[in-house]
Design an enzyme around this catalytic site. Sequence first.
Site: not given
Ligand code: KIV
Length: 271
Positions: A51, A90, A120, A122, A189
């Site tokens: 994202d 994401d 993915k 968070e 991260e």
């Molecule tokens: O969105 C993204 O680029 C990320 C990375 C920094 C792991 O989540």
Amino acid sequence: MSVHVESKRMTTALIRQKKLTGDKITMLTSYDFTLARLVDQAGIDMFLVGDSASNVVCGNGTTLPITVDEMIFLTKGVVRAAQHTLVVIDMPFGSYQVSAEDAVRNAIKMLKESGADAVKLEGGEEILPAIQLMIAAGIPVCGHLGLTPQSVNQFGGYGLRAKEQAEAEKLLHDAQLLDQAGCFAIVLEKIPAALAEKVTKAVNCPTIGIGAGNKTDGQVLVLHDMLGLNQGFQPKFLRHFAELGEQVKTAVTSYVTAVHESSFPNENECY
Ligand code: KIV
């Protein structure tokens, strides 16, 4: 009659196996077909359609504005380019926080419409029910702990996370919960390297670090950052593996000069 097409792509099972064999895992962000094809040909384990596209592609100040449909649009191009590479999409802000059911519905839509292999998202314990439901539905999930940019307004910035003991303990606990739930990997991260090493030893699934030292099972970077295209962004953890920003400016300057001089196109470049 069923048709079985053998995939040449990396799988989440192979990613998990790499932790056992000690093979480091490589991941880069990707947001478009052309660059993804080059990266796929160079050889990498996983694409993350992050994202961070909100910042890198759209020019927003945070990851918050990007939508599910925008993420799907970008991911389709990356999937078309990915001959060998596993594609992780994401889940954007707002697509998994409302309820576990809403999260699974969005995850299914994102995989169906984009063709990505995994999602993915968070967070730790707070989103565990959503993760459990996704995994029960057969969706491979990559976790993301530490600096979680969708919470920037709560954190008040993009600084190092889990410096204090309480936050470090929560992060370790969250990682263990995500691992037990069946996440195939966890992104860590911007946390202290010693904590990332501790987490890596405490979980069965691979950890993928960004700003988390070199003791994680793999590394991820934002492609445009490591290629030197995002000039002016130079956090301590970032290495420029090329200076394409300078090369782009030089090429454009040469083109403008050639057009002004009428030296482009030349006689070999005309029909
Ligand atoms: O969105 C993204 O680029 C990320 C990375 C920094 C792991 O989540």
